[in-house]
Write a protein that holds these residues in place. Structure first.
Motif, PDB file in Angstrom:
ATOM      1  N   HIS A   1       2.169  -5.915   2.668  1.00 20.33           N
ATOM      2  CA  HIS A   1       3.164  -4.728   3.010  1.00 20.33           C
ATOM      3  C   HIS A   1       3.932  -4.230   1.835  1.00 20.33           C
ATOM      4  CE1 HIS A   1       6.814  -7.473   2.885  1.00 20.33           C
ATOM      5  NE2 HIS A   1       5.870  -8.376   3.176  1.00 20.33           N
ATOM      6  N   GLY A   2       4.707  -3.085   1.822  1.00 17.98           N
ATOM      7  CA  GLY A   2       5.135  -2.649   0.533  1.00 17.98           C
ATOM      8  C   GLY A   2       6.475  -3.493  -0.127  1.00 17.98           C
ATOM      9  N   GLY A   3       6.977  -4.296   0.645  1.00 25.61           N
ATOM     10  CA  GLY A   3       8.093  -5.217   0.352  1.00 25.61           C
ATOM     11  C   GLY A   3       7.517  -6.319  -0.620  1.00 25.61           C
ATOM     12  N   ARG A   4       6.244  -6.539  -0.700  1.00 34.09           N
ATOM     13  CA  ARG A   4       5.762  -7.480  -1.642  1.00 34.09           C
ATOM     14  C   ARG A   4       5.733  -6.680  -2.966  1.00 34.09           C
ATOM     15  NH1 ARG A   4       0.764  -9.718  -1.622  1.00 34.09           N
ATOM     16  NH2 ARG A   4       1.682 -11.459  -2.595  1.00 34.09           N
ATOM     17  N   TYR A   5       5.888  -5.673  -3.113  1.00 34.46           N
ATOM     18  CA  TYR A   5       6.027  -4.817  -4.503  1.00 34.46           C
ATOM     19  C   TYR A   5       7.558  -4.670  -4.950  1.00 34.46           C
ATOM     20  CZ  TYR A   5       1.188  -4.488  -3.784  1.00 34.46           C
ATOM     21  OH  TYR A   5      -0.201  -4.804  -3.437  1.00 34.46           O
ATOM     22  N   ALA A   6       8.480  -5.299  -4.306  1.00 34.91           N
ATOM     23  CA  ALA A   6       9.837  -5.014  -4.726  1.00 34.91           C
ATOM     24  C   ALA A   6      10.051  -5.436  -6.097  1.00 34.91           C
ATOM     25  CB  ALA A   6      10.693  -6.048  -4.099  1.00 34.91           C
ATOM     26  N   HIS A   7       9.511  -6.540  -6.844  1.00 32.89           N
ATOM     27  CA  HIS A   7       9.564  -6.858  -7.981  1.00 32.89           C
ATOM     28  C   HIS A   7       9.027  -5.775  -8.883  1.00 32.89           C
ATOM     29  CE1 HIS A   7       5.612  -8.569  -7.302  1.00 32.89           C
ATOM     30  NE2 HIS A   7       5.339  -8.622  -8.578  1.00 32.89           N
ATOM     31  N   VAL A   8       7.746  -5.344  -8.563  1.00 34.46           N
ATOM     32  CA  VAL A   8       7.151  -3.941  -9.283  1.00 34.46           C
ATOM     33  C   VAL A   8       8.253  -3.081  -9.544  1.00 34.46           C
ATOM     34  CG1 VAL A   8       5.099  -2.518  -9.490  1.00 34.46           C
ATOM     35  CG2 VAL A   8       4.661  -4.951  -8.563  1.00 34.46           C
ATOM     36  N   ALA A   9       8.667  -2.607  -8.403  1.00 38.62           N
ATOM     37  CA  ALA A   9       9.582  -1.526  -8.256  1.00 38.62           C
ATOM     38  C   ALA A   9      10.662  -1.747  -9.070  1.00 38.62           C
ATOM     39  CB  ALA A   9       9.941  -1.200  -6.899  1.00 38.62           C
ATOM     40  N   GLU A  10      11.389  -3.049  -9.148  1.00 33.25           N
ATOM     41  CA  GLU A  10      12.486  -3.165 -10.117  1.00 33.25           C
ATOM     42  C   GLU A  10      12.086  -3.196 -11.363  1.00 33.25           C
ATOM     43  OE1 GLU A  10      15.604  -4.274  -9.426  1.00 33.25           O
ATOM     44  OE2 GLU A  10      15.476  -4.397  -7.113  1.00 33.25           O
ATOM     45  N   ARG A  11      10.728  -3.638 -12.062  1.00 41.42           N
ATOM     46  CA  ARG A  11      10.490  -3.385 -13.032  1.00 41.42           C
ATOM     47  C   ARG A  11      10.347  -2.013 -13.486  1.00 41.42           C
ATOM     48  NH1 ARG A  11       9.838  -2.569 -17.635  1.00 41.42           N
ATOM     49  NH2 ARG A  11       8.395  -3.322 -19.099  1.00 41.42           N
ATOM     50  N   LEU A  12       9.791  -1.233 -12.712  1.00 43.91           N
ATOM     51  CA  LEU A  12       9.856   0.459 -12.990  1.00 43.91           C
ATOM     52  C   LEU A  12      11.070   0.882 -13.155  1.00 43.91           C
ATOM     53  CD1 LEU A  12       6.592   1.114 -10.483  1.00 43.91           C
ATOM     54  CD2 LEU A  12       6.560   0.850 -12.977  1.00 43.91           C
ATOM     55  N   GLY A  13      11.907   0.369 -12.275  1.00 42.15           N
ATOM     56  CA  GLY A  13      13.376   1.118 -12.146  1.00 42.15           C
ATOM     57  C   GLY A  13      13.898   0.777 -13.443  1.00 42.15           C
ATOM     58  N   ALA A  14      13.665  -0.370 -14.104  1.00 47.33           N
ATOM     59  CA  ALA A  14      14.443  -0.588 -15.282  1.00 47.33           C
ATOM     60  C   ALA A  14      13.938   0.041 -16.398  1.00 47.33           C
ATOM     61  CB  ALA A  14      14.041  -2.182 -15.792  1.00 47.33           C
ATOM     62  N   THR A  15      13.057   0.872 -16.376  1.00 45.24           N
ATOM     63  CA  THR A  15      12.480   1.800 -17.270  1.00 45.24           C
ATOM     64  C   THR A  15      12.821   3.201 -16.735  1.00 45.24           C
ATOM     65  OG1 THR A  15      10.320   1.490 -16.761  1.00 45.24           O
ATOM     66  CG2 THR A  15      11.215   0.281 -18.750  1.00 45.24           C
ATOM     67  N   GLY A  16      13.514   3.591 -15.550  1.00 45.72           N
ATOM     68  CA  GLY A  16      13.763   4.816 -14.991  1.00 45.72           C
ATOM     69  C   GLY A  16      12.959   5.354 -14.194  1.00 45.72           C
TER      70      GLY A  16
ATOM     71  N   ALA B   1      11.746   5.839 -10.230  1.00 48.81           N
ATOM     72  CA  ALA B   1      11.903   5.389  -8.793  1.00 48.81           C
ATOM     73  C   ALA B   1      10.524   5.123  -8.058  1.00 48.81           C
ATOM     74  CB  ALA B   1      12.383   6.626  -8.015  1.00 48.81           C
ATOM     75  N   SER B   2      10.494   4.156  -7.146  1.00 54.27           N
ATOM     76  CA  SER B   2       9.435   3.781  -6.283  1.00 54.27           C
ATOM     77  C   SER B   2       9.490   4.020  -4.876  1.00 54.27           C
ATOM     78  CB  SER B   2       8.925   2.564  -6.776  1.00 54.27           C
ATOM     79  OG  SER B   2       8.818   2.323  -8.021  1.00 54.27           O
ATOM     80  N   TYR B   3       8.517   4.367  -4.154  1.00 53.19           N
ATOM     81  CA  TYR B   3       8.509   4.543  -2.757  1.00 53.19           C
ATOM     82  C   TYR B   3       7.047   3.827  -2.269  1.00 53.19           C
ATOM     83  CZ  TYR B   3      12.467   7.649  -3.399  1.00 53.19           C
ATOM     84  OH  TYR B   3      13.554   8.185  -3.714  1.00 53.19           O
ATOM     85  N   ALA B   4       7.435   2.978  -1.227  1.00 48.37           N
ATOM     86  CA  ALA B   4       6.137   2.317  -0.674  1.00 48.37           C
ATOM     87  C   ALA B   4       6.079   2.387   0.906  1.00 48.37           C
ATOM     88  CB  ALA B   4       6.015   0.851  -0.890  1.00 48.37           C
ATOM     89  N   PRO B   5       5.003   3.092   1.592  1.00 44.45           N
ATOM     90  CA  PRO B   5       4.787   3.082   3.080  1.00 44.45           C
ATOM     91  C   PRO B   5       4.042   1.827   3.110  1.00 44.45           C
ATOM     92  CG  PRO B   5       2.973   4.259   1.793  1.00 44.45           C
ATOM     93  CD  PRO B   5       3.848   4.000   0.825  1.00 44.45           C
ATOM     94  N   ASP B   6       4.327   1.425   4.479  1.00 43.19           N
ATOM     95  CA  ASP B   6       3.520   0.279   5.051  1.00 43.19           C
ATOM     96  C   ASP B   6       2.234   0.823   5.864  1.00 43.19           C
ATOM     97  OD1 ASP B   6       5.143  -1.679   4.053  1.00 43.19           O
ATOM     98  OD2 ASP B   6       5.862  -2.299   5.888  1.00 43.19           O
ATOM     99  N   HIS B   7       1.201   0.556   5.823  1.00 43.81           N
ATOM    100  CA  HIS B   7       0.084   1.124   6.252  1.00 43.81           C
ATOM    101  C   HIS B   7       0.095   0.881   7.988  1.00 43.81           C
ATOM    102  CE1 HIS B   7      -1.908   1.829   2.716  1.00 43.81           C
ATOM    103  NE2 HIS B   7      -2.322   0.468   2.270  1.00 43.81           N
ATOM    104  N   PRO B   8      -0.430   1.849   8.757  1.00 42.26           N
ATOM    105  CA  PRO B   8      -0.666   1.328  10.359  1.00 42.26           C
ATOM    106  C   PRO B   8      -1.099  -0.147  10.132  1.00 42.26           C
ATOM    107  CG  PRO B   8      -1.534   3.477   9.802  1.00 42.26           C
ATOM    108  CD  PRO B   8      -1.357   2.939   8.585  1.00 42.26           C
ATOM    109  N   GLY B   9      -0.389  -0.882  11.329  1.00 47.17           N
ATOM    110  CA  GLY B   9      -0.683  -2.145  11.580  1.00 47.17           C
ATOM    111  C   GLY B   9      -0.498  -3.117  10.617  1.00 47.17           C
ATOM    112  N   HIS B  10       0.483  -2.657   9.574  1.00 48.65           N
ATOM    113  CA  HIS B  10       0.906  -3.732   8.684  1.00 48.65           C
ATOM    114  C   HIS B  10       2.501  -3.549   8.548  1.00 48.65           C
ATOM    115  CE1 HIS B  10      -3.380  -3.286   7.577  1.00 48.65           C
ATOM    116  NE2 HIS B  10      -3.228  -4.126   6.739  1.00 48.65           N
ATOM    117  N   GLY B  11       3.028  -4.768   8.072  1.00 49.97           N
ATOM    118  CA  GLY B  11       4.247  -4.911   7.556  1.00 49.97           C
ATOM    119  C   GLY B  11       5.291  -4.569   8.845  1.00 49.97           C
ATOM    120  N   ARG B  12       6.445  -3.496   8.635  1.00 45.35           N
ATOM    121  CA  ARG B  12       7.035  -3.091   9.666  1.00 45.35           C
ATOM    122  C   ARG B  12       6.618  -1.899  10.298  1.00 45.35           C
ATOM    123  NH1 ARG B  12      10.483  -5.001   5.503  1.00 45.35           N
ATOM    124  NH2 ARG B  12      11.960  -6.412   6.285  1.00 45.35           N
TER     125      ARG B  12
END
Length: 278
Positions: free
Chosen positions: A39-54, A56-67
């Motif tokens: 699910h998209g939440g497993r990419y929080a650290h990727v988003a944080e790393r991207l955010g540190a250099t400016g 923004a990140s957005y992640a959908p959960d596929h149908p039948g996945h995550g939330r």
């Protein structure tokens, strides 16, 4: 000074869950597309790393996945997963007018991202990062190729393939967290998802010929879940004049979750920085 990252979440028109990591005055926006059974939440650290250099990140959960709603592990169709990416990209573009968009897809998410990019991507998408794309179908037998669509129709929820958590990363903490995460699907891959991956991968070479967007493809050299030959499909067939393929020796399926993840993500950020003016 660290760029503050603000987390948000919501629901797409499809009913899918999305989450985002916004930063003030972003230099770019990245739509993160996760793989099968995660699910998209497993990419929080990727988003944080991207955010540190400016970025923004957005992640959908596929149908039948995550939330997101649906039978666990069942994406319903490749088109349904692509629509989730399309809606997320449109929403992100509306929130950040004038900012370039990128797509970052891993594994099944890499296939979904390429399906989106070879269709009608948002006009502000200027490039994509594809990680270990699910494009290798060499292990499927002729009988499986014939039977898969039938099973998908008559028994879409039938478990057909077990994914080994040990193949995800060489970091035992990552593997333990993967197994303990209640939002991951730990059962077998269901017939419908497997069929959608197989059919999507089979049709991708023809679609890639018309793709002109800049691409960065990353893959672990010791990936036992999706061999590096899958990324060679992109190298051989993509029409993109700006194409970089990086295979990291010794890394497993998730380069962004390996002990060398900082080097991998540094390479990703450097590539984004070089292409955000495209």
């Amino acid at each position: 000074m660290t760029t503050p990252v603000r987390h948000g979440q919501g629901t797409l028109a499809t009913g899918q869950y999305w989450q985002g990591w916004a930063v003030p005055d972003p230099v770019g926006v990245v739509v993160l597309v996760h793989g099968a059974h995660e699910h998209g939440g497993r990419y929080a650290h990727v988003a944080e790393r991207l955010g540190a250099t400016g970025y923004a990140s957005y992640a959908p959960d596929h149908p039948g996945h995550g939330r997101s709603p649906g039978r666990r592990g069942d994406i319903r169709s490749l088109a349904a997963a692509v629509e989730g990416v399309a809606q997320t990209a449109r929403a992100a573009a509306d929130r950040h007018p004038g900012v370039p968009l990128f797509v970052y897809g891993h594994s099944l998410g890499g296939l979904v991202a390429l399906q989106y990019l070879t269709g009608t991507p948002h006009e502000r998408v200027v490039g994509a990062v594809v990680s270990a794309p699910a494009l290798d179908t060499s292990t499927a037998t002729p009988a499986q190729r014939v039977l898969a669509p039938v099973l998908s129709r008559v028994a879409p929820g039938l478990g057909v393939l077990t994914l080994d958590a040990e193949t995800v990363s060489r970091d035992p903490e990552v593997v333990a967290a993967y197994r303990a995460d209640p939002l991951n699907h730990t059962g077998r891959m269901v017939a419908r998802t497997g069929t959608e991956i197989m059919l999507g991968a089979a049709g991708m070479p023809a679609r890639l010929r018309d793709l002109r967007l800049p691409l960065l493809v990353v893959h672990g050299g010791d990936d036992r879940l999706m061999p590096p030959s899958a990324s060679e499909v992109v190298r051989q067939h993509a029409g993109s004049p700006d194409l970089t393929v990086r295979v990291y020796d010794g890394l497993y399926h998730e380069p962004h979750n390996e002990p060398e993840k900082d080097r991998v993500l540094d390479d990703v950020v450097a590539w984004l920085d070089a292409h955000r003016g495209s």
